[in-house]
Design an enzyme around this catalytic site. Structure first.
Site, PDB file in Angstrom:
ATOM      1  N   ASN A  11       0.866  -1.180   0.000  1.00  0.00           N
ATOM      2  CA  ASN A  11       0.000   0.000   0.000  1.00  0.00           C
ATOM      3  C   ASN A  11       0.902   1.228   0.000  1.00  0.00           C
ATOM      4  O   ASN A  11       1.514   1.547   1.011  1.00  0.00           O
ATOM      5  CB  ASN A  11      -0.887  -0.040   1.262  1.00  0.00           C
ATOM      6  CG  ASN A  11      -1.690   1.228   1.450  1.00  0.00           C
ATOM      7  OD1 ASN A  11      -1.776   2.073   0.559  1.00  0.00           O
ATOM      8  ND2 ASN A  11      -2.297   1.367   2.626  1.00  0.00           N
ATOM      9  N   TRP A  12       0.997   1.872  -1.151  1.00  0.00           N
ATOM     10  CA  TRP A  12       1.918   3.019  -1.268  1.00  0.00           C
ATOM     11  C   TRP A  12       1.343   4.292  -0.644  1.00  0.00           C
ATOM     12  O   TRP A  12       2.040   5.297  -0.543  1.00  0.00           O
ATOM     13  CB  TRP A  12       2.255   3.264  -2.752  1.00  0.00           C
ATOM     14  CG  TRP A  12       3.329   2.362  -3.268  1.00  0.00           C
ATOM     15  CD1 TRP A  12       3.700   1.152  -2.753  1.00  0.00           C
ATOM     16  CD2 TRP A  12       4.190   2.593  -4.393  1.00  0.00           C
ATOM     17  NE1 TRP A  12       4.732   0.623  -3.483  1.00  0.00           N
ATOM     18  CE2 TRP A  12       5.052   1.480  -4.498  1.00  0.00           C
ATOM     19  CE3 TRP A  12       4.310   3.629  -5.323  1.00  0.00           C
ATOM     20  CZ2 TRP A  12       6.023   1.383  -5.492  1.00  0.00           C
ATOM     21  CZ3 TRP A  12       5.278   3.526  -6.308  1.00  0.00           C
ATOM     22  CH2 TRP A  12       6.130   2.414  -6.391  1.00  0.00           C
ATOM     23  N   LYS A  13       0.057   4.269  -0.269  1.00  0.00           N
ATOM     24  CA  LYS A  13      -0.589   5.457   0.314  1.00  0.00           C
ATOM     25  C   LYS A  13      -0.348   6.675  -0.593  1.00  0.00           C
ATOM     26  O   LYS A  13      -0.303   6.516  -1.804  1.00  0.00           O
ATOM     27  CB  LYS A  13      -0.099   5.679   1.750  1.00  0.00           C
ATOM     28  CG  LYS A  13      -0.216   4.404   2.584  1.00  0.00           C
ATOM     29  CD  LYS A  13       0.011   4.606   4.041  1.00  0.00           C
ATOM     30  CE  LYS A  13      -0.115   3.254   4.750  1.00  0.00           C
ATOM     31  NZ  LYS A  13      -0.014   3.344   6.187  1.00  0.00           N
ATOM     32  N   HIS A  97      -9.501   1.096   5.153  1.00  0.00           N
ATOM     33  CA  HIS A  97      -8.214   1.282   5.831  1.00  0.00           C
ATOM     34  C   HIS A  97      -8.420   2.220   7.024  1.00  0.00           C
ATOM     35  O   HIS A  97      -9.207   3.167   6.956  1.00  0.00           O
ATOM     36  CB  HIS A  97      -7.192   1.872   4.851  1.00  0.00           C
ATOM     37  CG  HIS A  97      -5.804   1.861   5.397  1.00  0.00           C
ATOM     38  ND1 HIS A  97      -5.371   2.801   6.306  1.00  0.00           N
ATOM     39  CD2 HIS A  97      -4.764   1.012   5.201  1.00  0.00           C
ATOM     40  CE1 HIS A  97      -4.113   2.526   6.638  1.00  0.00           C
ATOM     41  NE2 HIS A  97      -3.721   1.444   5.978  1.00  0.00           N
ATOM     42  N   GLU A  99      -6.765   4.592   8.142  1.00  0.00           N
ATOM     43  CA  GLU A  99      -6.546   6.020   7.869  1.00  0.00           C
ATOM     44  C   GLU A  99      -7.801   6.641   7.263  1.00  0.00           C
ATOM     45  O   GLU A  99      -8.117   7.813   7.507  1.00  0.00           O
ATOM     46  CB  GLU A  99      -5.315   6.190   6.956  1.00  0.00           C
ATOM     47  CG  GLU A  99      -4.033   5.976   7.745  1.00  0.00           C
ATOM     48  CD  GLU A  99      -2.843   5.489   6.947  1.00  0.00           C
ATOM     49  OE1 GLU A  99      -2.852   5.591   5.706  1.00  0.00           O
ATOM     50  OE2 GLU A  99      -1.884   4.991   7.585  1.00  0.00           O
ATOM     51  N   GLU A 167      -5.262  -4.935  10.826  1.00  0.00           N
ATOM     52  CA  GLU A 167      -4.221  -3.912  10.957  1.00  0.00           C
ATOM     53  C   GLU A 167      -4.446  -3.121  12.243  1.00  0.00           C
ATOM     54  O   GLU A 167      -5.228  -2.156  12.255  1.00  0.00           O
ATOM     55  CB  GLU A 167      -4.267  -2.943   9.776  1.00  0.00           C
ATOM     56  CG  GLU A 167      -4.004  -3.586   8.436  1.00  0.00           C
ATOM     57  CD  GLU A 167      -3.441  -2.565   7.454  1.00  0.00           C
ATOM     58  OE1 GLU A 167      -2.322  -2.754   7.007  1.00  0.00           O
ATOM     59  OE2 GLU A 167      -4.126  -1.574   7.182  1.00  0.00           O
ATOM     60  N   GLY A 173       2.802   2.140  10.673  1.00  0.00           N
ATOM     61  CA  GLY A 173       3.798   3.193  10.503  1.00  0.00           C
ATOM     62  C   GLY A 173       4.574   3.540  11.760  1.00  0.00           C
ATOM     63  O   GLY A 173       5.255   4.555  11.805  1.00  0.00           O
ATOM     64  N   SER A 212       3.526  -2.284  10.250  1.00  0.00           N
ATOM     65  CA  SER A 212       4.974  -2.370  10.476  1.00  0.00           C
ATOM     66  C   SER A 212       5.583  -3.716  10.084  1.00  0.00           C
ATOM     67  O   SER A 212       6.535  -4.177  10.714  1.00  0.00           O
ATOM     68  CB  SER A 212       5.318  -2.012  11.926  1.00  0.00           C
ATOM     69  OG  SER A 212       5.002  -0.644  12.169  1.00  0.00           O
ATOM     70  N   GLY A 233       2.862  -1.254   4.203  1.00  0.00           N
ATOM     71  CA  GLY A 233       2.923   0.155   3.827  1.00  0.00           C
ATOM     72  C   GLY A 233       4.349   0.569   3.497  1.00  0.00           C
ATOM     73  O   GLY A 233       4.847   0.337   2.398  1.00  0.00           O
ATOM     74  N   GLY A 234       5.037   1.175   4.476  1.00  0.00           N
ATOM     75  CA  GLY A 234       6.358   1.752   4.263  1.00  0.00           C
ATOM     76  C   GLY A 234       7.340   0.831   3.555  1.00  0.00           C
ATOM     77  O   GLY A 234       8.064   1.258   2.639  1.00  0.00           O
TER      78      GLY A 234
HETATM   79  P1  PGA Z   1       2.973   0.172   7.527  1.00  0.00           P
HETATM   80  O1  PGA Z   1       1.496   0.428   6.937  1.00  0.00           O
HETATM   81  O2  PGA Z   1       3.454  -1.132   6.934  1.00  0.00           O
HETATM   82  O3  PGA Z   1       3.781   1.346   7.033  1.00  0.00           O
HETATM   83  O4  PGA Z   1       2.851   0.104   8.988  1.00  0.00           O
HETATM   84  C1  PGA Z   1       0.592  -0.633   6.783  1.00  0.00           C
HETATM   85  C2  PGA Z   1      -0.720  -0.132   6.227  1.00  0.00           C
HETATM   86  O5  PGA Z   1      -1.159   0.956   6.585  1.00  0.00           O
HETATM   87  O6  PGA Z   1      -1.362  -0.823   5.420  1.00  0.00           O
END
Ligand code: PGA
Length: 260
Positions: A11-13, A97, A99, A167, A173, A212, A233-234
């Site tokens: 997930n590149w956000k 998600h 967020e 999640e 993050g 993470s 994500g990251g």
């Molecule tokens: P993260 O993000 O791996 O950077 O913690 C995961 C996500 O939000 O899907």
């Protein structure tokens, strides 16, 4: 989704200006020359979907949206429908998600409607759930996740390809992850809630872990019972980091084969 396959989704956000395409190119080249059993997908910003499709071709990397509107079209400024994602080259879409739940106040009912929209268009929805730190500290993690699952799933999921992603909000993050026992506990509770909501059909969809995940912890996390893959994500932004997680998923599959 085959149970014997792990699903690794990046997930590149809101990251990955066109410079990020070089990372995608490196990933696509590696997976073409060295095919793996893992189902790999990237969910980039919508502006990159078509360009990635051209780079990846009919390759080993599926593309996904990070969100979709529930309606197929209309006066919804700034939104993208599941149908538009399909047209751009997507096979899947993340819905709910944390967020979006937190910053855009998406409710379980909205996530359920988006799930139905994704299925209508032929996309595989990845439905996200997870507790906040306050909820975990209050001992409510399993009940919060159960409630989100009961509210966010949709009857139309029965018989279709889809995935759940657990999640924990506090792990996203932050570099923090639950213990393997905590992951196992919540994935088991999530499975029970999926069956409660959908009946026997709730046993099939994989449950991804997200929050993470990195090259160092992926192998242990992916070996936990009921962890069918990872939402990353990251660590999905750099090809080498993401490839290391894909490799960890392959090793988890080999270990599972060896156990019979
Ligand atoms: P993260 O993000 O791996 O950077 O913690 C995961 C996500 O939000 O899907």
């Amino acid at each position: 989704m085959k149970q014997s396959v792990k699903m690794i989704v990046g997930n590149w956000k809101m990251n990955g200006e066109s410079a990020g395409l070089a990372e995608f190119e490196a990933l696509a080249a590696r997976l073409k020359s060295d095919p793996c059993r893992v189902d790999v997908a990237i969910c980039p910003p919508a502006t990159l979907i078509d360009r990635m499709r051209r780079i990846g071709g009919p390759a080993a990397i599926a593309l996904g949206g990070q969100d979709c509107h529930a309606e197929p079209r209309g006066a919804y400024t700034g939104s993208i429908s599941a149908e538009l994602l399909v047209e751009a080259g997507c096979d899947l879409v993340i819905v709910g998600h944390s967020e979006r739940r937190q910053m855009f106040e998406e409710t379980d009912a909205a996530v359920s409607a988006k799930t139905a929209g994704a299925l209508r268009a032929g996309l595989t929805p990845i439905i996200c759930v997870g507790e906040t730190l306050a909820q975990r500290e209050a001992g409510e993690a399993a009940s919060v996740v159960r409630g989100q699952i009961l509210g966010s799933l949709h009857d139309d999921l029965t018989g279709r390809d889809w995935a759940l992603a657990y999640e924990p909000v506090w792990a996203i993050g932050t570099g923090l992850t639950p213990t393997l026992e905590q992951i196992a506990e919540i994935h088991a509770a999530a499975r029970a809630a999926m069956v409660e909501r959908l009946g026997e059909g709730g046993r099939i969809a994989p449950i991804l872990y997200g929050g993470s995940v990195n090259a160092g912890n992926a192998r242990d996390i992916l070996a936990v019972a009921e962890v069918g893959g990872a939402l990353v994500g990251g660590a999905s932004l750099k090809a080498t980091d993401f490839l290391a997680i894909i490799h960890a998923a392959e090793l988890a599959l080999v270990a599972a084969d060896a156990q019979g």
